[in-house]
Write a protein that holds these residues in place. Structure first.
Motif, PDB file in Angstrom:
ATOM      1  N   LEU A 182       0.817  -1.211   0.000  1.00  9.33           N
ATOM      2  CA  LEU A 182       0.000   0.000   0.000  1.00  9.33           C
ATOM      3  C   LEU A 182       0.855   1.267   0.000  1.00  9.33           C
ATOM      4  CD1 LEU A 182      -2.800  -1.124   2.468  1.00  9.33           C
ATOM      5  CD2 LEU A 182      -3.098  -0.597   0.030  1.00  9.33           C
ATOM      6  N   LEU A 183       2.015   1.197   0.646  1.00  6.76           N
ATOM      7  CA  LEU A 183       2.917   2.354   0.685  1.00  6.76           C
ATOM      8  C   LEU A 183       3.826   2.413  -0.536  1.00  6.76           C
ATOM      9  CD1 LEU A 183       3.792   2.235   4.472  1.00  6.76           C
ATOM     10  CD2 LEU A 183       2.281   3.878   3.317  1.00  6.76           C
ATOM     11  N   ASP A 184       3.635   1.467  -1.448  1.00  8.61           N
ATOM     12  CA  ASP A 184       4.370   1.422  -2.713  1.00  8.61           C
ATOM     13  C   ASP A 184       5.876   1.294  -2.504  1.00  8.61           C
ATOM     14  OD1 ASP A 184       4.293   1.262  -5.489  1.00  8.61           O
ATOM     15  OD2 ASP A 184       4.629   3.409  -5.746  1.00  8.61           O
ATOM     16  N   LEU A 185       6.255   0.515  -1.507  1.00  3.79           N
ATOM     17  CA  LEU A 185       7.670   0.266  -1.252  1.00  3.79           C
ATOM     18  C   LEU A 185       8.123  -0.958  -2.039  1.00  3.79           C
ATOM     19  CD1 LEU A 185       7.758   0.695   2.624  1.00  3.79           C
ATOM     20  CD2 LEU A 185       8.458   2.354   0.893  1.00  3.79           C
ATOM     21  N   ASP A 186       9.399  -1.000  -2.364  1.00  9.45           N
ATOM     22  CA  ASP A 186       9.979  -2.168  -3.000  1.00  9.45           C
ATOM     23  C   ASP A 186       9.911  -3.326  -1.995  1.00  9.45           C
ATOM     24  OD1 ASP A 186      12.553  -3.936  -3.560  1.00  9.45           O
ATOM     25  OD2 ASP A 186      12.028  -2.862  -5.412  1.00  9.45           O
ATOM     26  N   PRO A 187       9.564  -4.542  -2.433  1.00  6.97           N
ATOM     27  CA  PRO A 187       9.427  -5.660  -1.494  1.00  6.97           C
ATOM     28  C   PRO A 187      10.635  -5.893  -0.592  1.00  6.97           C
ATOM     29  CG  PRO A 187       8.472  -6.273  -3.590  1.00  6.97           C
ATOM     30  CD  PRO A 187       9.130  -4.922  -3.795  1.00  6.97           C
ATOM     31  N   VAL A 188      11.833  -5.603  -1.053  1.00  5.22           N
ATOM     32  CA  VAL A 188      13.004  -5.791  -0.200  1.00  5.22           C
ATOM     33  C   VAL A 188      12.952  -4.852   1.012  1.00  5.22           C
ATOM     34  CG1 VAL A 188      14.595  -4.167  -1.325  1.00  5.22           C
ATOM     35  CG2 VAL A 188      15.480  -6.273  -0.283  1.00  5.22           C
ATOM     36  N   GLN A 189      12.188  -3.779   0.943  1.00  9.96           N
ATOM     37  CA  GLN A 189      12.075  -2.817   2.049  1.00  9.96           C
ATOM     38  C   GLN A 189      10.973  -3.175   3.045  1.00  9.96           C
ATOM     39  OE1 GLN A 189      11.551   0.600  -0.555  1.00  9.96           O
ATOM     40  NE2 GLN A 189      13.488   1.407   0.211  1.00  9.96           N
ATOM     41  N   TRP A 190      10.156  -4.152   2.731  1.00 10.45           N
ATOM     42  CA  TRP A 190       9.028  -4.481   3.605  1.00 10.45           C
ATOM     43  C   TRP A 190       9.476  -4.910   5.000  1.00 10.45           C
ATOM     44  CZ3 TRP A 190       5.491  -7.697  -0.178  1.00 10.45           C
ATOM     45  CH2 TRP A 190       5.062  -6.864  -1.211  1.00 10.45           C
ATOM     46  N   GLU A 191      10.658  -5.480   5.094  1.00  9.04           N
ATOM     47  CA  GLU A 191      11.164  -5.919   6.393  1.00  9.04           C
ATOM     48  C   GLU A 191      11.480  -4.736   7.319  1.00  9.04           C
ATOM     49  OE1 GLU A 191      11.526  -9.090   7.702  1.00  9.04           O
ATOM     50  OE2 GLU A 191      10.396  -9.706   5.930  1.00  9.04           O
ATOM     51  N   CYS A 192      11.549  -3.531   6.776  1.00 12.85           N
ATOM     52  CA  CYS A 192      11.861  -2.373   7.621  1.00 12.85           C
ATOM     53  C   CYS A 192      10.810  -2.164   8.706  1.00 12.85           C
ATOM     54  CB  CYS A 192      12.029  -1.111   6.783  1.00 12.85           C
ATOM     55  SG  CYS A 192      10.497  -0.414   6.128  1.00 12.85           S
ATOM     56  N   PHE A 193       9.622  -2.734   8.512  1.00 18.21           N
ATOM     57  CA  PHE A 193       8.575  -2.584   9.521  1.00 18.21           C
ATOM     58  C   PHE A 193       8.826  -3.435  10.747  1.00 18.21           C
ATOM     59  CE2 PHE A 193       6.296  -1.533   5.549  1.00 18.21           C
ATOM     60  CZ  PHE A 193       6.023  -0.220   5.855  1.00 18.21           C
ATOM     61  N   GLY A 194       9.682  -4.430  10.639  1.00 14.27           N
ATOM     62  CA  GLY A 194       9.913  -5.325  11.767  1.00 14.27           C
ATOM     63  C   GLY A 194       8.641  -6.098  12.087  1.00 14.27           C
ATOM     64  N   GLY A 195       8.698  -6.854  13.156  1.00 10.99           N
ATOM     65  CA  GLY A 195       7.542  -7.641  13.554  1.00 10.99           C
ATOM     66  C   GLY A 195       6.461  -6.775  14.176  1.00 10.99           C
ATOM     67  N   LEU A 196       5.240  -7.227  14.047  1.00 10.16           N
ATOM     68  CA  LEU A 196       4.114  -6.552  14.689  1.00 10.16           C
ATOM     69  C   LEU A 196       3.806  -7.332  15.956  1.00 10.16           C
ATOM     70  CD1 LEU A 196       2.074  -4.226  14.299  1.00 10.16           C
ATOM     71  CD2 LEU A 196       0.565  -5.874  13.193  1.00 10.16           C
ATOM     72  N   SER A 197       3.938  -6.691  17.102  1.00 12.47           N
ATOM     73  CA  SER A 197       3.697  -7.368  18.372  1.00 12.47           C
ATOM     74  C   SER A 197       2.233  -7.768  18.490  1.00 12.47           C
ATOM     75  CB  SER A 197       4.073  -6.449  19.540  1.00 12.47           C
ATOM     76  OG  SER A 197       5.441  -6.120  19.486  1.00 12.47           O
ATOM     77  N   ASN A 198       1.984  -8.823  19.274  1.00 13.56           N
ATOM     78  CA  ASN A 198       0.611  -9.271  19.476  1.00 13.56           C
ATOM     79  C   ASN A 198      -0.255  -8.146  20.031  1.00 13.56           C
ATOM     80  OD1 ASN A 198       1.186 -11.832  18.593  1.00 13.56           O
ATOM     81  ND2 ASN A 198       1.514 -12.659  20.639  1.00 13.56           N
ATOM     82  N   CYS A 199      -1.443  -8.047  19.504  1.00 14.02           N
ATOM     83  CA  CYS A 199      -2.460  -7.084  19.938  1.00 14.02           C
ATOM     84  C   CYS A 199      -2.070  -5.639  19.653  1.00 14.02           C
ATOM     85  CB  CYS A 199      -2.816  -7.256  21.417  1.00 14.02           C
ATOM     86  SG  CYS A 199      -3.429  -8.905  21.783  1.00 14.02           S
ATOM     87  N   CYS A 200      -1.137  -5.415  18.745  1.00 15.92           N
ATOM     88  CA  CYS A 200      -0.753  -4.063  18.357  1.00 15.92           C
ATOM     89  C   CYS A 200      -1.290  -3.772  16.965  1.00 15.92           C
ATOM     90  CB  CYS A 200       0.761  -3.896  18.404  1.00 15.92           C
ATOM     91  SG  CYS A 200       1.386  -3.929  20.093  1.00 15.92           S
ATOM     92  N   TRP A 201      -1.178  -2.545  16.543  1.00 18.23           N
ATOM     93  CA  TRP A 201      -1.776  -2.156  15.275  1.00 18.23           C
ATOM     94  C   TRP A 201      -0.933  -1.122  14.555  1.00 18.23           C
ATOM     95  CZ3 TRP A 201      -3.708  -1.095  20.111  1.00 18.23           C
ATOM     96  CH2 TRP A 201      -3.680   0.236  20.501  1.00 18.23           C
ATOM     97  N   SER A 202      -1.269  -0.977  13.300  1.00 15.42           N
ATOM     98  CA  SER A 202      -0.689   0.064  12.457  1.00 15.42           C
ATOM     99  C   SER A 202      -1.843   0.925  11.968  1.00 15.42           C
ATOM    100  CB  SER A 202       0.037  -0.551  11.255  1.00 15.42           C
ATOM    101  OG  SER A 202       1.104  -1.350  11.689  1.00 15.42           O
ATOM    102  N   VAL A 203      -1.543   2.169  11.664  1.00 16.53           N
ATOM    103  CA  VAL A 203      -2.569   3.083  11.176  1.00 16.53           C
ATOM    104  C   VAL A 203      -2.081   3.698   9.869  1.00 16.53           C
ATOM    105  CG1 VAL A 203      -3.903   5.181  11.634  1.00 16.53           C
ATOM    106  CG2 VAL A 203      -3.313   3.635  13.531  1.00 16.53           C
ATOM    107  N   LEU A 204      -2.897   3.565   8.847  1.00 15.68           N
ATOM    108  CA  LEU A 204      -2.635   4.201   7.557  1.00 15.68           C
ATOM    109  C   LEU A 204      -3.687   5.275   7.330  1.00 15.68           C
ATOM    110  CD1 LEU A 204      -1.970   1.163   5.182  1.00 15.68           C
ATOM    111  CD2 LEU A 204      -0.296   2.701   6.181  1.00 15.68           C
TER     112      LEU A 204
END
Length: 141
Positions: free
Chosen positions: A93-115
């Motif tokens: 959705l952010l139009d990043l190259d797939p190799v950059q997707w790991e920059c988000f790191g893991g999403l902790s349990n019960c946490c969220w992201s906001v777009l």
């Protein structure tokens, strides 16, 4: 309680990891050392013969975009899924190259992201919100 209906979508399931399913990182490292090392370097690897991250994005992002189109003006969409699936959705959705997707790191349990939608597309407003950043099992191991 919101009174809203919960909808289940097959496209939001976790990444299928083939023969790696159910194994610990140590077991994968021992049984598939070359593939695991390539995955750790960020190479596009079919983990255990399963899905590529790009394929997870291919099936999950359309579900999100279709739901967004149905929102009322200024509506909010809540998507619940697994961390790996959410990571691929964010990257696409952010139009990043797939190799950059790991920059988000893991999403902790019960946490969220906001777009949010900006003038030039999607913007990441929050990530891993809801707790202080703590190591996620399997992240960078």
């Amino acid at each position: 309680m919101t009174g809203l209906d919960v909808q289940h979508h097959e496209g939001l399931r976790e990444t299928y990891a083939g023969t790696w399913q159910g194994l610990t990182h140590d077991e994968i490292r021992a049984q598939y050392p070359e593939d695991y090392a390539a995955f750790g370097r960020g190479e596009a690897v079919r983990r255990g013969g399963g899905e590529l991250s790009s394929e997870v994005a291919d099936r999950s992002v359309p579900v999100v975009l279709e739901a967004v189109e149905k929102l009322p003006e200024n509506g909010t969409l809540v998507v619940v899924s697994h961390g790996g699936t959410i990571r691929t959705m964010l990257g696409r959705l952010l139009d990043l190259d797939p190799v950059q997707w790991e920059c988000f790191g893991g999403l902790s349990n019960c946490c969220w992201s906001v777009l949010g939608r900006g003038a030039r597309g999607w913007r990441l407003l929050e990530h891993n919100a809801g707790t202080l950043p703590v190591p996620v099992i399997g992240d960078d191991t």
